[in-house]
Write a protein that holds these residues in place. Structure first.
Motif, PDB file in Angstrom:
ATOM      1  N   THR A  17      66.183  29.802   2.339  1.00 46.04           N
ATOM      2  CA  THR A  17      65.360  29.969   0.848  1.00 46.04           C
ATOM      3  C   THR A  17      66.037  30.652   0.075  1.00 46.04           C
ATOM      4  OG1 THR A  17      63.293  29.749   2.251  1.00 46.04           O
ATOM      5  CG2 THR A  17      63.078  30.484  -0.078  1.00 46.04           C
ATOM      6  N   HIS A  18      66.827  31.699   0.432  1.00 43.97           N
ATOM      7  CA  HIS A  18      67.377  32.501  -0.425  1.00 43.97           C
ATOM      8  C   HIS A  18      68.848  31.955  -0.963  1.00 43.97           C
ATOM      9  CE1 HIS A  18      68.326  36.256  -2.153  1.00 43.97           C
ATOM     10  NE2 HIS A  18      69.745  36.199  -1.809  1.00 43.97           N
ATOM     11  N   PHE A  19      69.557  31.307   0.042  1.00 39.56           N
ATOM     12  CA  PHE A  19      71.044  30.923  -0.456  1.00 39.56           C
ATOM     13  C   PHE A  19      71.149  29.457  -1.006  1.00 39.56           C
ATOM     14  CE2 PHE A  19      71.832  34.697   1.752  1.00 39.56           C
ATOM     15  CZ  PHE A  19      72.706  35.356   1.097  1.00 39.56           C
ATOM     16  N   ASN A  20      70.136  28.556  -0.132  1.00 36.33           N
ATOM     17  CA  ASN A  20      70.243  27.169  -0.670  1.00 36.33           C
ATOM     18  C   ASN A  20      70.345  26.698  -2.075  1.00 36.33           C
ATOM     19  OD1 ASN A  20      71.235  26.796   2.162  1.00 36.33           O
ATOM     20  ND2 ASN A  20      69.537  26.009   2.840  1.00 36.33           N
ATOM     21  N   LYS A  21      70.789  25.866  -2.426  1.00 37.08           N
ATOM     22  CA  LYS A  21      70.840  25.264  -3.829  1.00 37.08           C
ATOM     23  C   LYS A  21      70.951  23.524  -3.679  1.00 37.08           C
ATOM     24  CE  LYS A  21      70.520  29.039  -6.268  1.00 37.08           C
ATOM     25  NZ  LYS A  21      69.177  29.256  -6.848  1.00 37.08           N
ATOM     26  N   LYS A  51      78.719  37.068   1.845  1.00 32.95           N
ATOM     27  CA  LYS A  51      79.770  37.677   2.713  1.00 32.95           C
ATOM     28  C   LYS A  51      79.317  39.153   2.628  1.00 32.95           C
ATOM     29  CE  LYS A  51      83.381  34.375   0.986  1.00 32.95           C
ATOM     30  NZ  LYS A  51      84.442  34.114   0.456  1.00 32.95           N
ATOM     31  N   SER A  52      78.904  39.722   1.738  1.00 35.36           N
ATOM     32  CA  SER A  52      78.224  41.115   2.060  1.00 35.36           C
ATOM     33  C   SER A  52      77.285  41.232   2.829  1.00 35.36           C
ATOM     34  CB  SER A  52      77.901  41.633   0.348  1.00 35.36           C
ATOM     35  OG  SER A  52      77.187  42.815   0.538  1.00 35.36           O
ATOM     36  N   TRP A  53      76.299  40.526   2.791  1.00 28.33           N
ATOM     37  CA  TRP A  53      75.109  40.431   3.796  1.00 28.33           C
ATOM     38  C   TRP A  53      75.612  40.316   5.126  1.00 28.33           C
ATOM     39  CZ3 TRP A  53      70.044  37.880   2.172  1.00 28.33           C
ATOM     40  CH2 TRP A  53      69.540  38.400   1.020  1.00 28.33           C
ATOM     41  N   ASN A  73      69.019  42.771   1.609  1.00 28.52           N
ATOM     42  CA  ASN A  73      68.832  41.996   2.763  1.00 28.52           C
ATOM     43  C   ASN A  73      68.240  42.534   4.083  1.00 28.52           C
ATOM     44  OD1 ASN A  73      71.026  43.754   3.342  1.00 28.52           O
ATOM     45  ND2 ASN A  73      72.047  42.372   4.926  1.00 28.52           N
ATOM     46  N   VAL A  74      67.029  43.039   3.515  1.00 24.73           N
ATOM     47  CA  VAL A  74      66.228  43.852   4.684  1.00 24.73           C
ATOM     48  C   VAL A  74      64.883  42.856   4.792  1.00 24.73           C
ATOM     49  CG1 VAL A  74      64.917  45.870   5.397  1.00 24.73           C
ATOM     50  CG2 VAL A  74      67.055  46.244   4.211  1.00 24.73           C
ATOM     51  N   GLY A  86      71.831  37.516  12.489  1.00 21.85           N
ATOM     52  CA  GLY A  86      73.036  37.740  11.574  1.00 21.85           C
ATOM     53  C   GLY A  86      72.569  37.497  10.026  1.00 21.85           C
ATOM     54  N   GLY A  87      73.143  38.221   9.217  1.00 16.76           N
ATOM     55  CA  GLY A  87      72.720  38.491   7.963  1.00 16.76           C
ATOM     56  C   GLY A  87      71.894  39.217   7.284  1.00 16.76           C
ATOM     57  N   LEU A  88      70.970  39.916   8.312  1.00 20.05           N
ATOM     58  CA  LEU A  88      69.952  40.464   7.823  1.00 20.05           C
ATOM     59  C   LEU A  88      69.850  41.716   8.367  1.00 20.05           C
ATOM     60  CD1 LEU A  88      67.173  37.568   7.739  1.00 20.05           C
ATOM     61  CD2 LEU A  88      68.097  38.815   5.649  1.00 20.05           C
ATOM     62  N   LYS A  89      69.160  42.863   7.812  1.00 22.56           N
ATOM     63  CA  LYS A  89      68.931  44.037   8.778  1.00 22.56           C
ATOM     64  C   LYS A  89      67.217  44.006   8.871  1.00 22.56           C
ATOM     65  CE  LYS A  89      72.268  47.228   6.491  1.00 22.56           C
ATOM     66  NZ  LYS A  89      72.854  47.623   7.723  1.00 22.56           N
ATOM     67  N   THR A  90      66.705  44.811   9.807  1.00 22.47           N
ATOM     68  CA  THR A  90      65.197  44.652   9.726  1.00 22.47           C
ATOM     69  C   THR A  90      64.497  45.849  10.617  1.00 22.47           C
ATOM     70  OG1 THR A  90      63.578  43.016  10.785  1.00 22.47           O
ATOM     71  CG2 THR A  90      65.368  43.625  12.211  1.00 22.47           C
ATOM     72  N   PHE A  91      63.408  46.067  10.157  1.00 19.05           N
ATOM     73  CA  PHE A  91      62.572  47.229  10.799  1.00 19.05           C
ATOM     74  C   PHE A  91      61.044  46.709  11.107  1.00 19.05           C
ATOM     75  CE2 PHE A  91      61.509  47.703   6.154  1.00 19.05           C
ATOM     76  CZ  PHE A  91      60.215  47.725   6.179  1.00 19.05           C
TER      77      PHE A  91
END
Length: 660
Positions: free
Chosen positions: A136-140, A328-330, A371-372, A423-428
């Protein structure tokens, strides 16, 4: 079924059975029964490239029934993931790449550690949630950079465990259409036929939870399995369960369909009979050249899939350079600094519950760390974990960063693992500290997998007060501290809360539990970023000059600080130490540890409103521990603290007794 497909399936079966036999240990039944579904998925539906196992847009496959690991190792060998015949022969042996249950980070191609039943399917829900959010965040339009499925192969045992109910209910609620469960339905567990304990209509249960379900009557019918997979993939609004009826131990005439096939080697004579029954070569660990050629052609399809994606991403980077840079940063897991937040809590007259300070830190942190994904088990208003302005992740809006797990701590822990391992995300994730018991298993697996999941655990002691002993944690700190590779922080104030979050966000290989107070705690003068060393001096003289050292954590550090002042009035040189994290303190150099707790300074008192277990290594024979080795009770927090001896007066009294 074509000859080459049949050969390939039977090669998987025989390799798995021989792998178990060579070790004289393991579970051959599931691999023999489920080989056709595994082959059909891996050869004809799973998007993967063995030459590039970490390709971001690969499909994920989870063997939730991890005891059937010989199946997965046979697949990894045949599909070119680098598992050799020698590795199969070393199954379950010291140092091998083929341990008894699949281990993430140890063996290439393993997406998550499995073994404790039900954990795999729940972790898969987390992976599917991560895919939805990233897509949802990246696709175009014209650029489906994130477009993959998550598959979990489960058995009856996985579906008996309560965690599968919790996780599936959330998957259905969230309409995770790219989550597909293959159910190896063989009606056998260790004790015999599942009828003795498990007679429910599994498909009806999953339908009630929002899944589309399919039934394949014959587990050897790969055309029917393929058709069910195709139909499941086509439904993007509902997760899917495909029940595939199999015979455990299929191909071994003496044991197929029996509990004896589940968890013990088949026996050399039975394997010989199986080879004959399946028309397989008599040589041990044999792979026909035709099968190798067939597998290589499938591998090349995966190589081509990734090449196609790489070309798509290259064009995407030209069309959307900022998003490509963000992608790439995420995935780089960059360092995070919260240094500017310490000054916010410098007012010596200030006070705040550390759960409230944590809320403020979260809402500052998320501005710098976009990216949390995080949330709680229906407790965000109490655990203070809601990210303002970041929306709610739901079937109606997958852009939200706030996760609502419902009252499902067990699944929450495993889902958090899935989000992080994707991959690509941090989470709590978050709950009351006492209810960390409900997610002990996924927390342990996070530690085993070296996944830096963050746990926000509030209402940390008898300070919970009137809710009483059911809600007042006692032994949980000792439990977490005794878990290998798990870091536990219990901050003394708001500044230490910042330090705990900063440590957690930058952890690469350790999950971190941040244990927070319900009640207000004063801002202490000398606390701060040094808490990231685990322990440090916060009041009084230098530890090397002290007559007595007082060690506290969390809400009890203030008692140590005040007791130091009282002792100084009587001419006693005392030092107060905040032990924010035993785990981090133990990671420091010996020189640093001895500067905080000098070996020759043996007069020590530790203060913590929790079990004393684990403290005596710091207090020694000459020291004392003011702790709580009984359950709490229902009363106002102040009343309980006083009754149990957590007062400045009692700390001073005990210190004098130690000195005497």
């Amino acid at each position: 079924m074509s000859k080459i497909k049949e050969q390939s399936i039977n090669t998987i079966r025989v390799l798995a059975a021989e792998t178990v036999q060579k070790a004289n240990s393991g579970h051959p039944g599931l691999p023999l029964g489920s080989a056709p579904m595994a082959y059909t998925l891996w050869a004809e539906h799973l998007k993967h490239n063995p030459k590039s196992p970490k390709w971001e847009n690969r499909d994920r496959f989870i063997l939730s029934a991890g005891h059937g690991s010989a199946l997965l190792y046979s697949l990894l060998h045949l599909f070119g993931y680098g598992i050799t015949i020698e590795d199969l022969k070393n199954f379950r042996q010291e140092g091998s790449l083929t341990p008894g249950h699949p281990e993430y980070g140890h063996t290439v191609g393993i997406e998550t550690t499995t073994g404790p039943l039900g954990q795999g399917i729940a972790t898969g829900v987390g992976m599917a949630m991560a895919e939805k959010y990233l897509a949802t965040h990246f696709n175009k339009e014209g650029y489906d950079i994130v477009d993959h499925y998550t598959y979990a192969l489960v058995g009856d045992g996985c579906l008996m465990e309560g965690i599968s109910y919790e996780a599936a209910a959330l998957a259905g609620t969230l309409e995770l259409g790219k989550f597909i469960v293959l159910y190896d339905s063989n009606n056998i567990t260790i004790e015999g036929n599942t009828d003795i304990a498990f007679r429910e209509n599994v498909r009806a249960r999953f339908e009630a939870q929002g899944f589309e379900t399919f039934l394949v009557e014959d587990g050897n019918d790969i055309e029917a399995i393929g058709a069910a997979l195709k139909a499941a993939k086509a439904n993007q609004t509902k997760p899917s369960l495909i029940e595939i009826r199999t015979q455990i131990g299929y191909g071994c005439p003496a044991k197929q369909g029996k509990a004896a096939a589940h968890g013990e080697p088949l026996g050399i004579d039975n394997i010989k009979e199986m080879r004959t029954f399946l028309g397989h070569h008599e040589e041990e660990f044999f792979v026909d050249e035709e099968v190798k050629t067939h597998m290589e052609s499938i591998i090349q399809k995966g190589v081509a899939e990734e090449a196609k994606w790489n070309a798509l991403f290259e064009n995407y980077a030209k069309a959307y350079p900022e998003l490509a840079s963000e992608w790439k940063s995420w995935h780089a897991d960059e360092e995070v600094s919260l240094e500017e937040l310490y000054a916010k809590y410098a007012d010596p007259a200030g006070k705040k519950a550390t759960r409230v300070a944590s809320f403020e830190v979260i809402n500052e942190m998320v501005k710098a760390v976009p990216n949390v994904l995080g949330g709680s088990a229906d407790l965000a208003p109490s655990t203070k974990t809601y990210m303002n302005g970041k929306g709610d992740f739901s079937a109606e809006d997958y852009t939200g960063q706030n996760l609502h797990f419902g009252i499902r701590e067990h699944a929450m822990g495993a889902i958090a693992n899935g989000i992080r391992v994707h991959g690509g995300l941090k989470t709590f994730c978050s709950t009351f500290f006492v209810f960390s018991d409900y997610m002990k298993n996924p927390m342990r697996l996070a530690a085993l997998m070296k996944l830096p999941v963050i746990y926000v655990l509030t209402h940390d002691s008898i300070g919970v007060g009137e809710d009483g002993p059911t809600h007042q944690p006692i032994e949980q700190l000792a439990m977490l501290r005794s878990t290998p590779n798990m870091v536990t922080f219990r901050p003394a104030d708001a500044k230490e809360t910042v330090a705990a979050w900063e440590y957690a966000l930058n952890s690469k290989t350790e999950p971190v539990a941040i244990v927070l107070s319900r009640q207000d705690l004063p801002y202490l003068e000398k606390t701060g970023a040094e808490a990231k060393k685990g322990a440090y001096a916060v009041a009084g003289c230098e530890p090397k000059d002290a007559d007595i050292i007082l060690i506290g954590t969390g809400s009890e550090v203030q008692l140590a600080v005040e007791a130091v002042k009282e002792l100084e009035k009587e001419g006693v040189k005392a030092a107060a130490i905040s032990m924010a994290s035993m785990d981090v303190f133990e990671e420091q150099s010996q020189t640093y540890k001895e500067s905080i707790l000098p070996p020759h300074k043996t007069k020590r008192v530790a203060i913590e409103a929790a079990a004393s277990f684990g403290w005596h290594k710091y207090t020694g024979f000459e020291g004392r521990v003011i702790a709580l080795d009984t359950f709490g009770e229902s009363a106002p927090a102040g009343v309980i603290f006083e009754k149990k001896g957590f007062t400045v007066a009692n700390v001073v009294k005990v210190a004098k007794e130690v000195l005497a």
